[in-house]
Design a protein around this motif. Structure first.
Motif, PDB file in Angstrom:
ATOM      1  N   ALA A  21      15.995  -0.278 -25.915  1.00 22.92           N
ATOM      2  CA  ALA A  21      15.653  -0.600 -24.543  1.00 22.92           C
ATOM      3  C   ALA A  21      14.874  -1.899 -24.452  1.00 22.92           C
ATOM      4  O   ALA A  21      14.714  -2.445 -23.383  1.00 22.92           O
ATOM      5  CB  ALA A  21      14.837   0.539 -23.923  1.00 22.92           C
ATOM      6  N   GLY A  22      14.357  -2.415 -25.548  1.00 22.34           N
ATOM      7  CA  GLY A  22      13.558  -3.633 -25.550  1.00 22.34           C
ATOM      8  C   GLY A  22      14.381  -4.841 -25.179  1.00 22.34           C
ATOM      9  O   GLY A  22      15.573  -4.881 -25.373  1.00 22.34           O
ATOM     10  N   SER A  23      13.675  -5.858 -24.640  1.00 22.93           N
ATOM     11  CA  SER A  23      14.404  -7.049 -24.238  1.00 22.93           C
ATOM     12  C   SER A  23      13.859  -8.322 -24.860  1.00 22.93           C
ATOM     13  O   SER A  23      14.396  -9.378 -24.627  1.00 22.93           O
ATOM     14  CB  SER A  23      14.385  -7.176 -22.709  1.00 22.93           C
ATOM     15  N   SER A  24      12.801  -8.264 -25.624  1.00 20.32           N
ATOM     16  CA  SER A  24      12.251  -9.490 -26.176  1.00 20.32           C
ATOM     17  C   SER A  24      13.084  -9.981 -27.340  1.00 20.32           C
ATOM     18  O   SER A  24      13.747  -9.229 -28.025  1.00 20.32           O
ATOM     19  CB  SER A  24      10.803  -9.266 -26.629  1.00 20.32           C
ATOM     20  N   ALA A  25      13.010 -11.288 -27.567  1.00 17.57           N
ATOM     21  CA  ALA A  25      13.783 -11.878 -28.656  1.00 17.57           C
ATOM     22  C   ALA A  25      13.339 -11.325 -29.999  1.00 17.57           C
ATOM     23  O   ALA A  25      14.129 -11.263 -30.932  1.00 17.57           O
ATOM     24  CB  ALA A  25      13.636 -13.396 -28.630  1.00 17.57           C
ATOM     25  N   ASP A  67      17.180 -16.061 -27.546  1.00 17.07           N
ATOM     26  CA  ASP A  67      16.433 -15.556 -26.389  1.00 17.07           C
ATOM     27  C   ASP A  67      17.090 -14.332 -25.750  1.00 17.07           C
ATOM     28  O   ASP A  67      16.673 -13.886 -24.686  1.00 17.07           O
ATOM     29  CB  ASP A  67      16.254 -16.663 -25.348  1.00 17.07           C
ATOM     30  N   GLY A  68      18.133 -13.773 -26.380  1.00 13.23           N
ATOM     31  CA  GLY A  68      18.791 -12.586 -25.849  1.00 13.23           C
ATOM     32  C   GLY A  68      19.953 -12.882 -24.924  1.00 13.23           C
ATOM     33  O   GLY A  68      20.535 -11.979 -24.328  1.00 13.23           O
ATOM     34  N   ARG A  69      20.336 -14.133 -24.807  1.00 17.14           N
ATOM     35  CA  ARG A  69      21.473 -14.509 -23.971  1.00 17.14           C
ATOM     36  C   ARG A  69      22.718 -14.588 -24.838  1.00 17.14           C
ATOM     37  O   ARG A  69      22.669 -15.020 -25.989  1.00 17.14           O
ATOM     38  CB  ARG A  69      21.212 -15.869 -23.322  1.00 17.14           C
ATOM     39  N   LEU A  70      23.840 -14.156 -24.295  1.00 22.61           N
ATOM     40  CA  LEU A  70      25.134 -14.214 -24.978  1.00 22.61           C
ATOM     41  C   LEU A  70      26.019 -15.208 -24.239  1.00 22.61           C
ATOM     42  O   LEU A  70      26.127 -15.153 -23.012  1.00 22.61           O
ATOM     43  CB  LEU A  70      25.808 -12.841 -24.979  1.00 22.61           C
ATOM     44  N   GLY A  81      26.024 -13.662 -20.557  1.00 15.72           N
ATOM     45  CA  GLY A  81      25.356 -12.412 -20.239  1.00 15.72           C
ATOM     46  C   GLY A  81      24.181 -12.232 -21.169  1.00 15.72           C
ATOM     47  O   GLY A  81      23.583 -13.210 -21.618  1.00 15.72           O
ATOM     48  N   THR A  82      23.865 -10.998 -21.482  1.00 15.81           N
ATOM     49  CA  THR A  82      22.740 -10.693 -22.360  1.00 15.81           C
ATOM     50  C   THR A  82      23.196  -9.829 -23.519  1.00 15.81           C
ATOM     51  O   THR A  82      24.277  -9.247 -23.482  1.00 15.81           O
ATOM     52  CB  THR A  82      21.636  -9.953 -21.591  1.00 15.81           C
ATOM     53  N   TRP A  83      22.337  -9.758 -24.549  1.00 15.99           N
ATOM     54  CA  TRP A  83      22.635  -8.908 -25.699  1.00 15.99           C
ATOM     55  C   TRP A  83      21.340  -8.360 -26.275  1.00 15.99           C
ATOM     56  O   TRP A  83      20.281  -8.956 -26.139  1.00 15.99           O
ATOM     57  CB  TRP A  83      23.420  -9.675 -26.759  1.00 15.99           C
ATOM     58  N   GLN A  84      21.464  -7.180 -26.894  1.00 18.07           N
ATOM     59  CA  GLN A  84      20.384  -6.547 -27.638  1.00 18.07           C
ATOM     60  C   GLN A  84      21.012  -5.847 -28.822  1.00 18.07           C
ATOM     61  O   GLN A  84      22.098  -5.280 -28.700  1.00 18.07           O
ATOM     62  CB  GLN A  84      19.655  -5.502 -26.798  1.00 18.07           C
ATOM     63  N   ALA A  85      20.344  -5.882 -29.956  1.00 18.50           N
ATOM     64  CA  ALA A  85      20.841  -5.198 -31.141  1.00 18.50           C
ATOM     65  C   ALA A  85      19.704  -4.428 -31.784  1.00 18.50           C
ATOM     66  O   ALA A  85      18.559  -4.877 -31.787  1.00 18.50           O
ATOM     67  CB  ALA A  85      21.420  -6.199 -32.135  1.00 18.50           C
ATOM     68  N   THR A  86      20.042  -3.262 -32.297  1.00 15.14           N
ATOM     69  CA  THR A  86      19.112  -2.454 -33.063  1.00 15.14           C
ATOM     70  C   THR A  86      19.674  -2.371 -34.464  1.00 15.14           C
ATOM     71  O   THR A  86      20.568  -1.571 -34.726  1.00 15.14           O
ATOM     72  CB  THR A  86      18.979  -1.034 -32.460  1.00 15.14           C
ATOM     73  N   PRO A  87      19.191  -3.238 -35.361  1.00 17.29           N
ATOM     74  CA  PRO A  87      19.754  -3.277 -36.706  1.00 17.29           C
ATOM     75  C   PRO A  87      19.345  -2.080 -37.548  1.00 17.29           C
ATOM     76  O   PRO A  87      18.281  -1.520 -37.369  1.00 17.29           O
ATOM     77  CB  PRO A  87      19.207  -4.569 -37.290  1.00 17.29           C
ATOM     78  N   ALA A  88      20.228  -1.718 -38.450  1.00 16.79           N
ATOM     79  CA  ALA A  88      19.965  -0.692 -39.462  1.00 16.79           C
ATOM     80  C   ALA A  88      20.597  -1.219 -40.740  1.00 16.79           C
ATOM     81  O   ALA A  88      21.754  -0.956 -41.012  1.00 16.79           O
ATOM     82  CB  ALA A  88      20.562   0.644 -39.054  1.00 16.79           C
ATOM     83  N   GLY A  89      19.857  -2.025 -41.476  1.00 21.53           N
ATOM     84  CA  GLY A  89      20.439  -2.670 -42.652  1.00 21.53           C
ATOM     85  C   GLY A  89      21.381  -3.756 -42.190  1.00 21.53           C
ATOM     86  O   GLY A  89      20.997  -4.647 -41.462  1.00 21.53           O
ATOM     87  N   SER A  90      22.631  -3.662 -42.584  1.00 20.60           N
ATOM     88  CA  SER A  90      23.619  -4.656 -42.167  1.00 20.60           C
ATOM     89  C   SER A  90      24.444  -4.178 -40.983  1.00 20.60           C
ATOM     90  O   SER A  90      25.475  -4.736 -40.672  1.00 20.60           O
ATOM     91  CB  SER A  90      24.542  -4.982 -43.343  1.00 20.60           C
ATOM     92  N   SER A  91      24.007  -3.104 -40.312  1.00 21.40           N
ATOM     93  CA  SER A  91      24.737  -2.610 -39.148  1.00 21.40           C
ATOM     94  C   SER A  91      23.743  -2.076 -38.127  1.00 21.40           C
ATOM     95  O   SER A  91      22.554  -2.019 -38.372  1.00 21.40           O
ATOM     96  CB  SER A  91      25.716  -1.509 -39.558  1.00 21.40           C
ATOM     97  N   GLY A  92      24.254  -1.668 -36.969  1.00 20.65           N
ATOM     98  CA  GLY A  92      23.384  -1.100 -35.958  1.00 20.65           C
ATOM     99  C   GLY A  92      24.057  -0.972 -34.621  1.00 20.65           C
ATOM    100  O   GLY A  92      25.237  -1.253 -34.460  1.00 20.65           O
ATOM    101  N   ALA A  93      23.252  -0.521 -33.647  1.00 19.49           N
ATOM    102  CA  ALA A  93      23.732  -0.369 -32.284  1.00 19.49           C
ATOM    103  C   ALA A  93      23.692  -1.723 -31.590  1.00 19.49           C
ATOM    104  O   ALA A  93      22.876  -2.580 -31.919  1.00 19.49           O
ATOM    105  CB  ALA A  93      22.862   0.638 -31.537  1.00 19.49           C
TER     106      ALA A  93
END
Length: 150
Positions: A21-25, A67-70, A81-93
């Motif tokens: 849910a976070g939006s910061s870089a 800065d979170g922009r795509l 638009g915007t993007w956010q990623a939740t990394p888990a090693g080399s993958s994530g949501a």
């Protein structure tokens, strides 16, 4: 500027499950922040399914700004638009959107219509052997991208 609308939502408005849910870089994945990728192929389904390749790979690009922009190019159409990623090693949501794309008449390409329609079904990413894999829900397919060197 015209925008492609799918189901009452701008094409590419991605609300993906399991996303941060976070939006910061600072919450962006180091492996995606500041990177750009060119589409190599779409692999439908799981396993060794046949690949669909874009006719002009240089016309398909995703740039993940720090800065979170795509910034996106899909054939002759462009968007952001915007993007956010939740990394888990080399993958994530992964969460993209909303993304607004122009809707110009591009030359026929097997992925020009498919990619914008699939954007809302992407649910995760992983980086394998330096290639970004954006995965559709339910093992429906994977978009394979190669990093663009600065």
């Amino acid at each position: 500027m015209m925008h492609q609308v799918v189901g009452g939502v701008l094409a590419g408005a991605l609300l993906l499950s399991g996303c941060a849910a976070g939006s910061s870089a600072s919450k962006q994945s180091d492996s995606l922040a500041g990177s750009s990728w060119t589409l190599m192929a779409f692999r439908q389904g799981a396993g060794d399914a046949a690949e669909i390749r874009p006719m002009r790979p240089d016309q398909y690009r995703l740039s993940f700004q720090a800065d979170g922009r795509l910034v996106a190019q899909v054939d002759c159409n462009r968007g952001s638009g915007t993007w956010q990623a939740t990394p888990a090693g080399s993958s994530g949501a992964l969460r993209l959107g909303p993304i607004a794309l122009t809707r110009m008449m591009c030359p026929t390409d097997p992925l020009a219509q498919r990619l914008p329609q699939d954007l809302d079904a992407l649910h995760s990413y992983r980086i394998v052997n330096g290639r970004l894999q954006l995965e559709l829900a339910g093992n429906a397919g994977t978009y394979i991208w190669t990093r663009v060197q600065p």
